[in-house]
Each structure stands twice: as C-alpha cells, then as structure tokens.
Design a protein around this motif. Structure first.
Motif, PDB file in Angstrom:
ATOM      1  N   PRO A 217       0.829  -1.207   0.000  1.00 30.59           N
ATOM      2  CA  PRO A 217       0.000   0.000   0.000  1.00 30.59           C
ATOM      3  C   PRO A 217       0.862   1.255   0.000  1.00 30.59           C
ATOM      4  CG  PRO A 217       0.176  -0.862   2.209  1.00 30.59           C
ATOM      5  CD  PRO A 217       0.936  -1.822   1.334  1.00 30.59           C
ATOM      6  N   ALA A 218       0.455   2.247  -0.735  1.00 33.74           N
ATOM      7  CA  ALA A 218       1.139   3.542  -0.730  1.00 33.74           C
ATOM      8  C   ALA A 218       0.504   4.416   0.338  1.00 33.74           C
ATOM      9  CB  ALA A 218       1.037   4.193  -2.095  1.00 33.74           C
ATOM     10  N   ARG A 219       1.297   5.299   0.915  1.00 36.04           N
ATOM     11  CA  ARG A 219       0.809   6.114   2.023  1.00 36.04           C
ATOM     12  C   ARG A 219       0.773   7.592   1.616  1.00 36.04           C
ATOM     13  NH1 ARG A 219       4.277   5.057   7.133  1.00 36.04           N
ATOM     14  NH2 ARG A 219       2.367   5.616   8.247  1.00 36.04           N
ATOM     15  N   TYR A 220      -0.379   8.197   1.834  1.00 41.64           N
ATOM     16  CA  TYR A 220      -0.569   9.622   1.575  1.00 41.64           C
ATOM     17  C   TYR A 220      -1.127  10.228   2.864  1.00 41.64           C
ATOM     18  CZ  TYR A 220      -0.381   7.484  -3.010  1.00 41.64           C
ATOM     19  OH  TYR A 220      -0.005   6.716  -4.093  1.00 41.64           O
ATOM     20  N   ILE A 221      -0.223  10.683   3.720  1.00 41.23           N
ATOM     21  CA  ILE A 221      -0.573  11.105   5.063  1.00 41.23           C
ATOM     22  C   ILE A 221      -0.897  12.597   5.103  1.00 41.23           C
ATOM     23  CG2 ILE A 221       0.287  11.378   7.424  1.00 41.23           C
ATOM     24  CD1 ILE A 221       2.011   8.919   6.989  1.00 41.23           C
ATOM     25  N   GLY A 222      -1.998  12.949   5.740  1.00 44.04           N
ATOM     26  CA  GLY A 222      -2.369  14.336   5.947  1.00 44.04           C
ATOM     27  C   GLY A 222      -2.348  14.661   7.428  1.00 44.04           C
ATOM     28  N   ILE A 223      -1.618  15.699   7.794  1.00 45.26           N
ATOM     29  CA  ILE A 223      -1.556  16.134   9.197  1.00 45.26           C
ATOM     30  C   ILE A 223      -2.150  17.527   9.292  1.00 45.26           C
ATOM     31  CG2 ILE A 223      -0.073  16.582  11.180  1.00 45.26           C
ATOM     32  CD1 ILE A 223       1.987  14.701  10.011  1.00 45.26           C
ATOM     33  N   THR A 224      -3.173  17.677  10.110  1.00 41.49           N
ATOM     34  CA  THR A 224      -3.837  18.966  10.224  1.00 41.49           C
ATOM     35  C   THR A 224      -4.105  19.280  11.695  1.00 41.49           C
ATOM     36  OG1 THR A 224      -5.673  20.321   9.399  1.00 41.49           O
ATOM     37  CG2 THR A 224      -6.154  18.011   9.910  1.00 41.49           C
ATOM     38  N   GLU A 225      -4.838  20.337  11.932  1.00 40.80           N
ATOM     39  CA  GLU A 225      -5.249  20.703  13.293  1.00 40.80           C
ATOM     40  C   GLU A 225      -6.591  21.421  13.207  1.00 40.80           C
ATOM     41  OE1 GLU A 225      -5.151  23.973  14.748  1.00 40.80           O
ATOM     42  OE2 GLU A 225      -3.857  25.131  13.431  1.00 40.80           O
ATOM     43  N   PRO A 226      -7.348  21.463  14.311  1.00 42.39           N
ATOM     44  CA  PRO A 226      -8.724  21.965  14.245  1.00 42.39           C
ATOM     45  C   PRO A 226      -8.875  23.358  13.666  1.00 42.39           C
ATOM     46  CG  PRO A 226      -8.360  20.846  16.334  1.00 42.39           C
ATOM     47  CD  PRO A 226      -7.017  20.951  15.660  1.00 42.39           C
ATOM     48  N   GLY A 227      -7.907  24.246  13.909  1.00 42.41           N
ATOM     49  CA  GLY A 227      -8.028  25.603  13.402  1.00 42.41           C
ATOM     50  C   GLY A 227      -7.820  25.713  11.905  1.00 42.41           C
ATOM     51  N   ILE A 228      -7.176  24.703  11.309  1.00 37.59           N
ATOM     52  CA  ILE A 228      -6.852  24.736   9.883  1.00 37.59           C
ATOM     53  C   ILE A 228      -7.814  23.904   9.046  1.00 37.59           C
ATOM     54  CG2 ILE A 228      -5.136  23.919   8.189  1.00 37.59           C
ATOM     55  CD1 ILE A 228      -4.335  26.529   9.358  1.00 37.59           C
ATOM     56  N   ILE A 229      -8.289  22.786   9.571  1.00 39.53           N
ATOM     57  CA  ILE A 229      -9.020  21.822   8.746  1.00 39.53           C
ATOM     58  C   ILE A 229     -10.292  22.416   8.147  1.00 39.53           C
ATOM     59  CG2 ILE A 229     -10.318  20.827  10.676  1.00 39.53           C
ATOM     60  CD1 ILE A 229     -10.036  18.098   9.276  1.00 39.53           C
ATOM     61  N   ALA A 230     -10.937  23.336   8.872  1.00 40.03           N
ATOM     62  CA  ALA A 230     -12.160  23.934   8.336  1.00 40.03           C
ATOM     63  C   ALA A 230     -11.879  24.811   7.118  1.00 40.03           C
ATOM     64  CB  ALA A 230     -12.862  24.751   9.418  1.00 40.03           C
ATOM     65  N   ALA A 231     -10.665  25.380   7.049  1.00 41.75           N
ATOM     66  CA  ALA A 231     -10.300  26.233   5.915  1.00 41.75           C
ATOM     67  C   ALA A 231      -9.607  25.437   4.820  1.00 41.75           C
ATOM     68  CB  ALA A 231      -9.391  27.368   6.383  1.00 41.75           C
ATOM     69  N   GLU A 232      -9.018  24.295   5.173  1.00 44.41           N
ATOM     70  CA  GLU A 232      -8.301  23.466   4.209  1.00 44.41           C
ATOM     71  C   GLU A 232      -8.781  22.031   4.354  1.00 44.41           C
ATOM     72  OE1 GLU A 232      -4.133  24.028   4.886  1.00 44.41           O
ATOM     73  OE2 GLU A 232      -4.159  26.134   4.300  1.00 44.41           O
ATOM     74  N   SER A 233      -9.955  21.743   3.774  1.00 46.22           N
ATOM     75  CA  SER A 233     -10.502  20.391   3.861  1.00 46.22           C
ATOM     76  C   SER A 233      -9.523  19.395   3.260  1.00 46.22           C
ATOM     77  CB  SER A 233     -11.832  20.313   3.110  1.00 46.22           C
ATOM     78  OG  SER A 233     -12.804  21.127   3.733  1.00 46.22           O
ATOM     79  N   PRO A 234      -9.480  18.161   3.790  1.00 43.04           N
ATOM     80  CA  PRO A 234      -8.559  17.158   3.245  1.00 43.04           C
ATOM     81  C   PRO A 234      -8.808  16.920   1.765  1.00 43.04           C
ATOM     82  CG  PRO A 234      -9.464  16.431   5.336  1.00 43.04           C
ATOM     83  CD  PRO A 234     -10.227  17.669   4.950  1.00 43.04           C
ATOM     84  N   ASN A 235      -7.734  16.799   1.008  1.00 43.09           N
ATOM     85  CA  ASN A 235      -7.908  16.465  -0.406  1.00 43.09           C
ATOM     86  C   ASN A 235      -8.258  14.984  -0.529  1.00 43.09           C
ATOM     87  OD1 ASN A 235      -5.467  14.762  -1.281  1.00 43.09           O
ATOM     88  ND2 ASN A 235      -4.449  16.497  -0.294  1.00 43.09           N
ATOM     89  N   PRO A 236      -8.860  14.566  -1.651  1.00 35.64           N
ATOM     90  CA  PRO A 236      -9.386  13.200  -1.762  1.00 35.64           C
ATOM     91  C   PRO A 236      -8.326  12.096  -1.773  1.00 35.64           C
ATOM     92  CG  PRO A 236     -10.375  14.672  -3.403  1.00 35.64           C
ATOM     93  CD  PRO A 236      -9.217  15.396  -2.813  1.00 35.64           C
ATOM     94  N   ILE A 237      -7.062  12.444  -1.952  1.00 35.86           N
ATOM     95  CA  ILE A 237      -6.029  11.409  -2.059  1.00 35.86           C
ATOM     96  C   ILE A 237      -5.529  10.970  -0.686  1.00 35.86           C
ATOM     97  CG2 ILE A 237      -3.818  10.817  -3.158  1.00 35.86           C
ATOM     98  CD1 ILE A 237      -4.394  13.082  -5.154  1.00 35.86           C
ATOM     99  N   VAL A 238      -5.692  11.810   0.322  1.00 34.29           N
ATOM    100  CA  VAL A 238      -5.242  11.457   1.668  1.00 34.29           C
ATOM    101  C   VAL A 238      -5.879  10.137   2.091  1.00 34.29           C
ATOM    102  CG1 VAL A 238      -5.367  12.106   4.102  1.00 34.29           C
ATOM    103  CG2 VAL A 238      -4.869  13.846   2.370  1.00 34.29           C
ATOM    104  N   ASN A 239      -5.048   9.163   2.461  1.00 34.79           N
ATOM    105  CA  ASN A 239      -5.597   7.890   2.941  1.00 34.79           C
ATOM    106  C   ASN A 239      -5.269   7.611   4.404  1.00 34.79           C
ATOM    107  OD1 ASN A 239      -2.907   7.100   2.763  1.00 34.79           O
ATOM    108  ND2 ASN A 239      -3.223   5.699   1.050  1.00 34.79           N
ATOM    109  N   GLN A 240      -4.494   8.508   5.027  1.00 37.55           N
ATOM    110  CA  GLN A 240      -4.262   8.444   6.464  1.00 37.55           C
ATOM    111  C   GLN A 240      -4.267   9.877   6.986  1.00 37.55           C
ATOM    112  OE1 GLN A 240      -0.564   5.887   6.204  1.00 37.55           O
ATOM    113  NE2 GLN A 240      -1.558   4.829   7.902  1.00 37.55           N
ATOM    114  N   LEU A 241      -5.206  10.155   7.877  1.00 43.57           N
ATOM    115  CA  LEU A 241      -5.386  11.517   8.395  1.00 43.57           C
ATOM    116  C   LEU A 241      -5.196  11.516   9.896  1.00 43.57           C
ATOM    117  CD1 LEU A 241      -6.426  14.513   7.939  1.00 43.57           C
ATOM    118  CD2 LEU A 241      -8.714  13.611   8.466  1.00 43.57           C
ATOM    119  N   VAL A 242      -4.538  12.546  10.410  1.00 45.55           N
ATOM    120  CA  VAL A 242      -4.453  12.738  11.853  1.00 45.55           C
ATOM    121  C   VAL A 242      -4.676  14.212  12.168  1.00 45.55           C
ATOM    122  CG1 VAL A 242      -1.933  13.056  11.846  1.00 45.55           C
ATOM    123  CG2 VAL A 242      -3.079  12.308  13.941  1.00 45.55           C
TER     124      VAL A 242
END
Length: 462
Positions: A217-242
């Motif tokens: 499996p290939a890994r496309y990790i997205g790391i965000t935080e509550p203040g940012i995620i509402a302005a920068e929604s995860p893109n569809p390729i992210v398969n691991q989000l924290v």
C-alpha cells in the motif's frame, strides 16, 4: 448504513447512519460523553466543524465559515451501542455520498476525526495538563497521537514531507505533481498538510508513480489541526489523516514522522513552516543531524525563492541558508537529492540506534512546543530584532507568520481581527521592511487567499 434525503438547505443533504470499519471499533463511555457534550469543556462543536470539513473534502474554499454557512443544519452524533459505536449524520453534504452510500475514503477520514478528538479529549485532557509542561511530555503526547492513528510503521525511511501553499497557480500545481511523480517512482511516500494546492499535487503525482511501480500500500498522510481543517478540507487522495490539537504539535509531527522535507511556493503558512524547521536545525543539539531540506518550484517561481532566501539571510544569516538547497525547474534532480539525503538519514539513525518511524534524536525546545495564541498583545510583543541567537529570532518570526495565518483562515483569528483591527508587528527597520516586502509579494501573487480580494489582517510597523 441507512439514509434518506434530508430537508432542503442551501445545498442537497443526506441523513445517514455510519458504522466504523476498522481503526475505530469502540470508544469508552467517557469518550462518547465528551464528544456528545456541547457544554463548556465538551467537544461537540469541534467535532461538528471537523466532521463537516472532511465531508466537504475537495472543497476549493479557504474560508473556515463557508461550509457552516452552506450546511447550517448539519449535525453529528456519536452513539454507543452494545456492538460498538454508530455515527449519526444529520443534513450531511450530499457530495460525500454516491447512490445513497457514503464514499469509503470520506468515511475513513470521518472516523479519523472521531478517533483523534476522542483520544485528545481523554489522553490530553485537563487532568493530564502537567504532562504537557515538559518538552519530553509534549513529544510523548505527539508520539501517542501518531501511534493511535496507526501512522508509526516500521520500515525503511521513505516519508517525504511536502510543504507549500493552498493558493498556488496552475503552473506551480503541475510542477508539484511532477515532483511527486519522481518521488513515487523512487519508492517515496508523501506527507502533507492534507489540503489543496501544493498539499494535493505531490500526492497526485506520486499516486500515478506508485501505480506504475506496483507499490502497495502507498501512504498519503495528511496532518492537520482543528483551526486549519475547516479552511483546508482534506484532499481526496489522503488515505491516512491525523488531527493534532494545535499548530505546534502539528509541526512537530511533520519533523518527527518525515525523513526529509520539500517546500513548494506558498504564502505565510509555508513561511511559518520554513522558519520552524530552520529554528530547529540551528539548535546546537541538532547541527549534526542529517535532514534533507529542499526548496523547489518551476522557473516562474525562481523570484519567489530568491526573496525567501534574501529574507532568511537578512534575519537569520548565511548559516541558516546553508541548511537548505534551492532547485528550480528540475523534478528529477529534486527526487534524486531527496533520495540521497534520506540514505544519509538511514545511516545516521542506524549508527545512533534511533527508530526509522519517529525521529527521537531531534531536539525541540519547550518554547517551540508550547502553543502560541496570536492575540494582539502577543503579536505586538514579538522580539523581531537583530542581536538575538538565530534560532530564537526564527522562533519569533515563525510566531509572527503563525499569527497572520490565524488572521487569514482561522475562526478565532478572524474574530479577533474583526473586533480589534489588524495585528501590529514591529521590530528593527530593515527586518520590518523585508517582512513587509515579502508579505506584499504574497498578496500580489495571490498566495493569501484562493478567491476574492485580500484584506490584510496585519500591519507592519518599523
């Protein structure tokens, strides 16, 4: 899962029940209660905002209030059952569903939201506040969050962190895809801030390369935080989000998890990330730790990097500039240099008996780990003057950019600026002139906002 078309709102909506599949099977009664609790100390509003962000994954807006205005009746409830948990969605965005079924990738991101907020509510709750008063305690908290998200996986070093702006032009975006493609051909996985623009492009390019190389499996990790995620929604390729609790733990996650960092053109958030990493690499304890650090973009972006480089040399000196290299319009060279740099990372960690999946050796001082709250008083009090140790000046410059990010896209920051006016930033005249020129360039190049006219949330005072 059952669903029905909800009452008409600004956009089509769906009511649904979603049952987690893997990675989030059970929650304690305390976790469920905190997630459901909308009172003081509860996390329901935070859960609602983060869940709405992932349900609108792929949105082109960078306004944190836009999704809430489009879906004012949206709600989410976490329900405990004998066989596990059930998530109830009310007036959820129909774009997250296909033929009445929630898109699997969106469901996984939704479960990640519930998982991380539940973990934060318990493991980093008020009763554990003393654990976060030391540098080691904060690093252990970051480790715990990443491990709970199942991101810490043994294996050869191959995780490349890609930083860059959410608001970039088409030429720059296509270039990020080319770099991601070259990285993917060489077996590299990708970690970004999970949003659009330069956070999506490398993943998209690597995805094609991984398919060619049959890397699963290939890994496309997205790391965000509550203040940012509402302005920068995860893109569809992210398969691991924290979702980390704050920007400082998000930044630490990048440097603990990644084996090298590539920076594409961006705005104030990208400048913040560059200064954060330089502040670490300039620490005496970290000077001998290999950490490949490349700034790159297409030919048209060369002036952007020249201005960034000039700003860093003026404020932090030539030693800071020696910690990165700038490569223009050469995706293959970027990938080769990163691959060579990661080989040195592997040799170093083997020699120092450090893990490949978490960079324990990197020293991060407590003042860089503690959350910076960008109030008007805190922004005005930043010490942006010559004569300070470079790593300390880098830390305050990072905080200045962090405050501007908050004023641009975070709800709390937007509210403060609306109530009290722009943040005032002051310091030595030449630093302020260089900072003002850099910020003006970001505005002129439309790197502050995806759409609409930009109204500065800051005022630079010499």
């Amino acid at each position: 899962m059952s669903n029905e078309i909800g009452a008409a709102t600004a956009l089509p909506t769906v009511n649904a029940y979603v049952y987690p599949r893997g990675g989030l099977d059970v929650l304690s009664r305390d976790e469920v209660a905190r997630l459901k609790d909308a009172s003081t100390g509860g996390m329901h509003d935070l859960l609602r905002r983060c869940a709405l962000a992932v349900l609108t994954s792929g949105s082109a807006s960078d306004d944190p209030r836009a999704a809430q205005e489009l879906y004012p009746d949206f709600d989410i409830q976490v329900l405990q059952q004998d066989r596990g948990i059930r998530i109830e969605l009310v007036s959820a965005p129909a774009m997250a569903f296909v033929d009445g079924q929630i898109i699997r990738g969106v469901a996984e991101l939704l479960f990640a939201v519930v998982r991380d907020l539940a973990y934060t509510a318990i493991e980093l709750g008020p009763e554990y506040a003393t654990d976060l008063e030391s540098s080691a305690g904060i690093t252990n908290a970051v480790f715990g969050l990443l491990r709970n998200a199942r991101l810490l996986q043994p294996g050869d070093p191959n995780m490349v962190v890609c930083w860059g702006g959410h608001s970039i032009n088409r030429v720059e975006y296509d270039y990020t895809k080319l770099v991601g493609y070259e990285l993917g051909l060489r077996g590299m996985d990708i970690c970004t801030g999970c949003g659009p623009g330069a956070m999506k492009g490398p993943m998209k390019g690597a995805n094609v390369a991984h398919a060619k190389q049959r890397q699963y499996p290939a890994r496309y990790i997205g790391i965000t935080e509550p203040g940012i995620i509402a302005a920068e929604s995860p893109n569809p390729i992210v398969n691991q989000l924290v979702i980390m609790p704050d920007i400082e733990k998000r930044l630490e996650s990048f440097v603990r998890l990644g084996h090298g960092i590539i920076v594409f053109p961006g705005g104030v958030g990208t400048a913040e990330e560059i200064l954060y990493l330089l502040g670490l690499l300039l620490q005496e304890e970290n000077r001998d730790i290999p950490f490949p650090f490349i700034l790159t973009g297409p030919t048209a972006s060369a002036p952007y990097f020249e201005q960034i480089d000039q700003f860093i040399r003026l404020t932090l000196g030539d030693e800071a500039a020696s910690r990165y290299e700038i490569i223009v319009a050469d995706p293959e060279q970027v990938a080769r240099r990163m691959s060579a740099g990661i080989r040195k990372v592997k040799e170093y960690r083997v020699g120092h008996k450090d893990s490949f999946y978490f960079n324990w050796s990197l020293s991060i001082p407590l003042d860089l780990q503690q959350p910076f709250v960008p109030t008007h008083e805190a922004m005005a009090a930043l010490d942006l003057h010559h004569g300070r140790p470079p790593h300390e000046l880098a830390a305050d410059l990072r905080r200045a950019f962090s405050g501007i990010v908050a004023g641009n896209v975070k709800e709390d920051g937007l509210r403060r600026v609306e109530e009290f006016g722009p943040f005032r930033i002051n310091g030595d005249r030449d630093i302020m002139q260089s900072l003002d020129a850099l910020l003006r360039a970001f505005v002129e190049q439309r790197r502050m906002k995806i759409a609409g006219e930009y109204k500065p949330c800051y005022e630079v005072v010499a």
